[in-house]
Write a protein that holds these residues in place. Structure first.
Motif, short mmCIF file in Angstrom:
data_model
loop_
_atom_site.label_atom_id
_atom_site.label_comp_id
_atom_site.label_asym_id
_atom_site.label_seq_id
_atom_site.Cartn_x
_atom_site.Cartn_y
_atom_site.Cartn_z
N ARG A 154 0.99 -1.23 0.10
CA ARG A 154 0.03 -0.30 0.07
C ARG A 154 1.04 0.95 0.17
O ARG A 154 1.46 1.37 0.89
N PRO A 155 0.32 1.88 -1.32
CA PRO A 155 1.88 3.20 -1.04
C PRO A 155 1.33 4.25 -0.61
O PRO A 155 -0.11 4.43 0.05
N ALA A 156 2.13 5.12 0.06
CA ALA A 156 1.73 5.88 0.77
C ALA A 156 0.71 7.89 0.09
O ALA A 156 0.25 6.97 -1.43
N GLY A 157 -0.37 7.81 0.53
CA GLY A 157 -1.19 8.93 0.02
C GLY A 157 -2.18 8.99 0.13
O GLY A 157 -3.28 9.34 -0.38
N LEU A 158 -2.84 6.87 -0.24
CA LEU A 158 -3.94 6.50 -0.32
C LEU A 158 -4.43 7.01 1.04
O LEU A 158 -4.38 7.03 1.97
N PRO A 159 -6.25 6.89 0.60
CA PRO A 159 -7.55 7.56 2.06
C PRO A 159 -7.60 6.34 2.51
O PRO A 159 -7.48 5.36 2.90
N ASP A 160 -6.83 7.41 3.81
CA ASP A 160 -7.02 6.28 5.43
C ASP A 160 -8.22 5.58 6.12
O ASP A 160 -8.30 4.40 6.61
N GLU A 161 -9.24 5.50 4.87
CA GLU A 161 -10.04 4.67 5.66
C GLU A 161 -10.52 3.35 4.45
O GLU A 161 -11.04 2.61 5.15
N GLY A 162 -9.23 3.15 3.37
CA GLY A 162 -8.88 1.77 3.19
C GLY A 162 -9.63 1.00 2.67
O GLY A 162 -10.99 1.65 2.14
N VAL A 163 -10.23 -0.15 2.82
CA VAL A 163 -11.33 -1.54 2.09
C VAL A 163 -12.36 -0.59 2.44
O VAL A 163 -13.53 -1.00 1.99
N LYS A 164 -12.99 -0.45 4.04
CA LYS A 164 -14.25 0.17 4.49
C LYS A 164 -14.31 0.95 3.65
O LYS A 164 -15.76 0.97 2.94
N GLY A 165 -14.34 2.12 2.97
CA GLY A 165 -14.77 3.20 2.39
C GLY A 165 -14.26 2.86 1.20
O GLY A 165 -15.76 3.27 0.11
N ALA A 166 -13.53 1.70 0.11
CA ALA A 166 -13.71 1.43 -0.60
C ALA A 166 -14.86 1.17 -1.71
O ALA A 166 -15.76 0.73 -2.18
N ALA A 167 -15.30 -0.03 -0.49
CA ALA A 167 -16.35 -1.22 -0.44
C ALA A 167 -17.99 0.49 -0.80
O ALA A 167 -19.18 -0.62 -1.32
N LYS A 168 -17.75 1.06 -0.13
CA LYS A 168 -19.44 1.93 -0.54
C LYS A 168 -18.87 3.03 -2.17
O LYS A 168 -20.40 3.02 -2.39
N GLN A 169 -17.89 3.17 -2.82
CA GLN A 169 -18.01 3.00 -3.36
C GLN A 169 -17.93 2.38 -5.29
O GLN A 169 -18.00 3.26 -6.20
N LEU A 170 -18.37 1.09 -4.54
CA LEU A 170 -18.24 -0.13 -6.00
C LEU A 170 -19.48 0.15 -6.51
O LEU A 170 -20.61 0.50 -5.83
N ARG A 171 -19.61 0.26 -7.93
CA ARG A 171 -20.58 0.53 -9.05
C ARG A 171 -21.14 -0.99 -9.56
O ARG A 171 -19.89 -1.57 -10.44
N PHE A 172 -21.92 -1.35 -9.49
CA PHE A 172 -22.20 -2.94 -11.09
C PHE A 172 -23.53 -2.61 -11.87
O PHE A 172 -23.86 -1.39 -11.34
N SER A 173 -23.24 -3.80 -12.65
CA SER A 173 -24.47 -3.35 -14.11
C SER A 173 -24.19 -4.71 -14.09
O SER A 173 -23.25 -5.29 -14.30
N LEU A 174 -25.32 -5.76 -14.66
CA LEU A 174 -25.77 -6.37 -15.19
C LEU A 174 -25.33 -6.21 -16.91
O LEU A 174 -25.81 -5.95 -17.80
N GLN A 175 -24.64 -6.73 -17.26
CA GLN A 175 -24.24 -7.17 -19.25
C GLN A 175 -24.18 -7.84 -19.23
O GLN A 175 -23.58 -8.89 -19.02
#
Length: 250
Positions: A154-175
């Protein structure tokens, strides 16, 4: 709390540890490893031999096969550009009953992306010592025991909330016959569960991670439609809160 592991015995294969709450086996301090760039001297990982036998432990870093989410096959040819800029010490060590093995993992070159995570596997293989009588009589089958832990640089400067914050930003589509997941974050996403219209996706498919600032496709059965729910594994191997998105067809 450390998790205790029993040895699995499988003929013709390298068995993995099986997670058990038992006083015998091996205890590992982490199943998922995060290597923050701020740790300039590297990080440590440890395990304890709770068995009654000595083991020769071999440890090394392996790339991930992104088509399966599993460690890449040892037979895969690697060119000079595929060298992994990480090393683990000691690479070999005898581990006696009751002894703790502590490994140090260190970055050896600044060739990894600095705007997103990189992922590898720490592989630890144990070969049990042969009992003296068995070594004299011969005919004994010796099985190696292998455990593979995902390791994220994990490089320096990435958001502090980590994976927990990333989980909320995912977007899904059925193709058509696939659920497409878009990940705008700099973190790898490892799902623990995903459902579409209340039906779970196969665990084998979910082994494949969603890359940072990329997307992943997971097969779905015909007619699977409806709300998408998901949970991911965080840095401590814990499931994040359930997230939901109403159906979005493309």
């Amino acid at each position: 709390m450390k998790r205790i592991l029993l040895l699995a015995a499988l003929t013709g294969a390298l068995p993995c540890f099986a997670s058990q709450e038992t006083a015998s086996g091996f205890s590992l301090n982490q199943f998922r490893i995060v290597y923050p760039a701020a740790e300039k001297k590297g990080i440590t990982w440890s395990m304890t031999n709770n068995t009654g036998r000595a083991y020769l432990m071999q440890s090394w870093i392996r790339p991930m096969d992104f088509t399966t989410g599993l460690p890449a096959a040892e037979s895969d040819s690697k060119g000079p550009g595929d060298a992994i800029p990480l090393m683990v010490t000691p690479p070999l060590k005898r581990l006696d009953p009751g002894e703790q093995l502590t490994l140090r993992i260190r970055l050896t070159g600044m060739t990894l992306p600095q705007d997103r995570e990189s992922v590898f596997y720490l592989s630890v293989k144990g070969i049990p010592a042969m009992p003296e009588k068995a070594s004299q009589t011969g005919g004994q089958l010796v099985l190696a025991v292998v455990n593979n832990m995902k390791m994220f640089y994990r490089p320096a400067g990435l958001p502090d909330e980590g994976v927990k914050g990333a989980a909320k930003q995912l977007r899904f589509s059925l193709q058509n016959d696939a659920l497409v997941v878009d990940n705008p974050t700099p973190f790898y996403i490892n799902f623990s569960q995903v459902t579409v219209g209340g039906k779970p996706l196969e665990a084998e498919a979910l082994r494949r991670l969603v890359p940072p600032k990329g997307q992943q496709r997971y097969p779905v059965s015909a007619g699977m439609r409806g709300e998408v729910t998901w949970q991911v594994l965080d840095e401590d191997s814990q499931q994040t809160a359930v997230q939901r998105q109403t159906e979005n067809n493309s």
